[in-house]
Design a protein around this motif. Structure first.
Motif, PDB file in Angstrom:
ATOM      1  N   GLY A   1     -10.401   8.968  -2.381  1.00  0.00           N
ATOM      2  CA  GLY A   1      -8.996   8.639  -2.589  1.00  0.00           C
ATOM      3  C   GLY A   1      -8.680   7.156  -2.423  1.00  0.00           C
ATOM      4  O   GLY A   1      -7.509   6.785  -2.404  1.00  0.00           O
ATOM      5  N   LEU A   2      -9.710   6.333  -2.326  1.00  0.00           N
ATOM      6  CA  LEU A   2      -9.480   4.903  -2.096  1.00  0.00           C
ATOM      7  C   LEU A   2      -9.858   4.085  -3.330  1.00  0.00           C
ATOM      8  O   LEU A   2     -10.900   4.321  -3.931  1.00  0.00           O
ATOM      9  CB  LEU A   2     -10.329   4.414  -0.915  1.00  0.00           C
ATOM     10  N   GLY A   3      -9.031   3.132  -3.682  1.00  0.00           N
ATOM     11  CA  GLY A   3      -9.355   2.217  -4.766  1.00  0.00           C
ATOM     12  C   GLY A   3     -10.150   1.028  -4.245  1.00  0.00           C
ATOM     13  O   GLY A   3     -10.435   0.910  -3.054  1.00  0.00           O
TER      14      GLY A   3
ATOM     15  N   GLU B   1      -1.107   1.309  -9.564  1.00  0.00           N
ATOM     16  CA  GLU B   1      -1.582   0.134  -8.821  1.00  0.00           C
ATOM     17  C   GLU B   1      -1.336  -1.154  -9.601  1.00  0.00           C
ATOM     18  O   GLU B   1      -0.918  -2.162  -9.037  1.00  0.00           O
ATOM     19  CB  GLU B   1      -3.081   0.289  -8.523  1.00  0.00           C
TER      20      GLU B   1
ATOM     21  N   ARG C   1      -4.478   4.213 -11.491  1.00  0.00           N
ATOM     22  CA  ARG C   1      -4.702   2.790 -11.736  1.00  0.00           C
ATOM     23  C   ARG C   1      -3.466   2.124 -12.320  1.00  0.00           C
ATOM     24  O   ARG C   1      -3.167   0.969 -12.022  1.00  0.00           O
ATOM     25  CB  ARG C   1      -5.882   2.608 -12.693  1.00  0.00           C
TER      26      ARG C   1
ATOM     27  N   ARG D   1       0.853  -1.194   0.000  1.00  0.00           N
ATOM     28  CA  ARG D   1       0.000   0.000   0.000  1.00  0.00           C
ATOM     29  C   ARG D   1       0.886   1.241   0.000  1.00  0.00           C
ATOM     30  O   ARG D   1       1.798   1.339   0.822  1.00  0.00           O
ATOM     31  CB  ARG D   1      -0.906   0.041   1.235  1.00  0.00           C
TER      32      ARG D   1
ATOM     33  N   ASN E   1       1.303  -3.742  -8.417  1.00  0.00           N
ATOM     34  CA  ASN E   1       0.429  -4.556  -7.575  1.00  0.00           C
ATOM     35  C   ASN E   1       0.315  -4.008  -6.143  1.00  0.00           C
ATOM     36  O   ASN E   1       0.543  -4.700  -5.154  1.00  0.00           O
ATOM     37  CB  ASN E   1       0.920  -6.018  -7.545  1.00  0.00           C
ATOM     38  N   VAL E   2       0.002  -2.719  -6.075  1.00  0.00           N
ATOM     39  CA  VAL E   2      -0.195  -2.059  -4.778  1.00  0.00           C
ATOM     40  C   VAL E   2      -1.563  -1.370  -4.773  1.00  0.00           C
ATOM     41  O   VAL E   2      -2.168  -1.178  -5.820  1.00  0.00           O
ATOM     42  CB  VAL E   2       0.879  -0.969  -4.515  1.00  0.00           C
ATOM     43  N   ALA E   3      -2.020  -1.034  -3.597  1.00  0.00           N
ATOM     44  CA  ALA E   3      -3.158  -0.120  -3.466  1.00  0.00           C
ATOM     45  C   ALA E   3      -2.588   1.282  -3.272  1.00  0.00           C
ATOM     46  O   ALA E   3      -1.641   1.475  -2.501  1.00  0.00           O
ATOM     47  CB  ALA E   3      -4.019  -0.511  -2.275  1.00  0.00           C
ATOM     48  N   TYR E   4      -3.134   2.241  -3.988  1.00  0.00           N
ATOM     49  CA  TYR E   4      -2.686   3.631  -3.870  1.00  0.00           C
ATOM     50  C   TYR E   4      -3.788   4.403  -3.140  1.00  0.00           C
ATOM     51  O   TYR E   4      -4.918   4.501  -3.626  1.00  0.00           O
ATOM     52  CB  TYR E   4      -2.435   4.194  -5.270  1.00  0.00           C
ATOM     53  N   ILE E   5      -3.450   4.929  -1.983  1.00  0.00           N
ATOM     54  CA  ILE E   5      -4.451   5.546  -1.103  1.00  0.00           C
ATOM     55  C   ILE E   5      -4.164   7.042  -0.957  1.00  0.00           C
ATOM     56  O   ILE E   5      -3.044   7.428  -0.632  1.00  0.00           O
ATOM     57  CB  ILE E   5      -4.422   4.878   0.293  1.00  0.00           C
TER      58      ILE E   5
ATOM     59  N   ARG F   1     -13.609   6.713  -5.992  1.00  0.00           N
ATOM     60  CA  ARG F   1     -12.700   7.086  -7.075  1.00  0.00           C
ATOM     61  C   ARG F   1     -13.101   6.413  -8.384  1.00  0.00           C
ATOM     62  O   ARG F   1     -12.979   6.997  -9.456  1.00  0.00           O
ATOM     63  CB  ARG F   1     -11.302   6.622  -6.664  1.00  0.00           C
TER      64      ARG F   1
ATOM     65  N   LYS G   1      -9.422  -2.099  -3.878  1.00  0.00           N
ATOM     66  CA  LYS G   1      -8.734  -2.978  -2.924  1.00  0.00           C
ATOM     67  C   LYS G   1      -8.852  -2.455  -1.493  1.00  0.00           C
ATOM     68  O   LYS G   1      -9.088  -3.201  -0.545  1.00  0.00           O
ATOM     69  CB  LYS G   1      -7.231  -3.037  -3.236  1.00  0.00           C
ATOM     70  N   THR G   2      -8.637  -1.165  -1.350  1.00  0.00           N
ATOM     71  CA  THR G   2      -8.662  -0.550  -0.032  1.00  0.00           C
ATOM     72  C   THR G   2     -10.076  -0.563   0.538  1.00  0.00           C
ATOM     73  O   THR G   2     -10.283  -0.875   1.724  1.00  0.00           O
ATOM     74  CB  THR G   2      -8.123   0.898  -0.129  1.00  0.00           C
TER      75      THR G   2
END
Lengths: 201, 201
Positions: free
Chosen positions: B136-138, A123, A120, A100, A127-131, B107, B140-141
């Motif tokens: 601001g959250l995708g 991400e 996107r 993350r 392979n991460v979540a971007y917050i 988002r 996954k989050t």
């Protein structure tokens, strides 16, 4: 739930770190440096006052050189700042075991800012979540939360007391014999988070 | 710090309400109704299970009629849903002593969604702060927070067990002799928040 949070020590990235901690994330602050200056230490200072874990990640000087080229070519720093910010997020996202990545960019920011396709893409590629905890907040909300949470010092001050990458970019321009004031808009004052006011993590 | 939060009882608007409460806001949930059906009661149920204050605000049936016209004209509900959502936010923002309005838009939502000029316009016209905790959250989050927080029931079910305004829009179309399935994409299952799992407000 560990999140690696791009951190400058400023109000926005401090507020975003607090929000992440309130949502139950274990927040690891990350300040970027190109190794030209030690202005990252201002972020470390603030991180310690706030009680967050903090680390410095070094980015290649090539990135800063390229950003300086862009700033000179454009006569304006926006593309350069955007370029560095994207490389910074990628560098954090590429670190082992990072799942993350977050930052303190706001709804009302023009740069640095990742539009939806870029967010996107970050991400997907890593392979991460971007917050982005501040993305849904306007300036009023950010101001009311910041005022409730932080003791902030506002004053006219030397730019070295900041840990964002503008400072090293200005420094590199100066090394090249270019006056940063010809490229960067003037800013009259700076704010610095000194510690918690009412709440703590 | 009171915030009036547009609430359907679904996962997104429940998560957004939780985030607001974690940031120190006193959250007042608001469910919109056009008075055709009492499907708002599903939102009230969930609000009670989660321990939030809840109220129903009635919108003029003219708005729903106009939205139905749009959906029929377009053969697709997107503009209609967007139209209702904007009127819903305006109705809440126009209520006396409302200073902060929020919703659970994400988002990755296409509709309903207020772009930046519209978000600022809402704030300026009604002198409110517009807060979108999930912006601001995708996915996954949102998924990891939702799974940690809520007991969710997922099943194929009648649409009446939702409190969003799609349900009344479909109902009005049926009253006009139009099959909503010709306009709305099919959805196979529905999720409903039953209560807290691990955390509470």
């Amino acid at each position: 739930m560990i999140v690696h949070h791009l951190y400058s020590g400023g109000k926005d990235s401090s507020l975003a770190a607090w929000i992440l901690s309130r949502l139950g994330y274990e927040v690891r602050l990350v300040t970027l440096s190109f190794g030209l200056l030690d202005n990252w230490s201002f972020a470390r200072d603030t991180a310690e006052r706030l009680g967050f874990e903090h680390q410095v990640v070094y980015l290649s000087r090539d990135i800063l050189e390229k950003a300086a080229d862009m700033a000179v070519r454009d006569g304006h720093p926006n593309n350069a700042i955007q370029f560095i910010h994207e490389r910074a997020l990628e560098a954090i996202a590429a670190m082992p075991e990072v799942g993350r990545v977050s930052d303190g960019t706001r709804r009302d920011d023009r740069v640095p800012f990742l539009d939806l396709p870029r967010a996107r893409s970050l991400e997907d590629r890593f392979n991460v979540a971007y917050i982005r905890p501040l993305l849904g907040l306007g300036y009023k909300t950010i101001r009311e939360l910041t005022e409730r949470l932080f003791v902030v010092e506002i004053r006219e001050s030397e730019e070295l007391e900041k840990a964002d990458y503008e400072v090293e970019l200005r420094h590199l321009l100066r090394e090249r014999g270019i006056d940063p004031l010809e490229i960067f808009p003037k800013s009259h004052y700076q704010s610095r988070v000194l510690g918690w006011k009412e709440k703590s993590i």
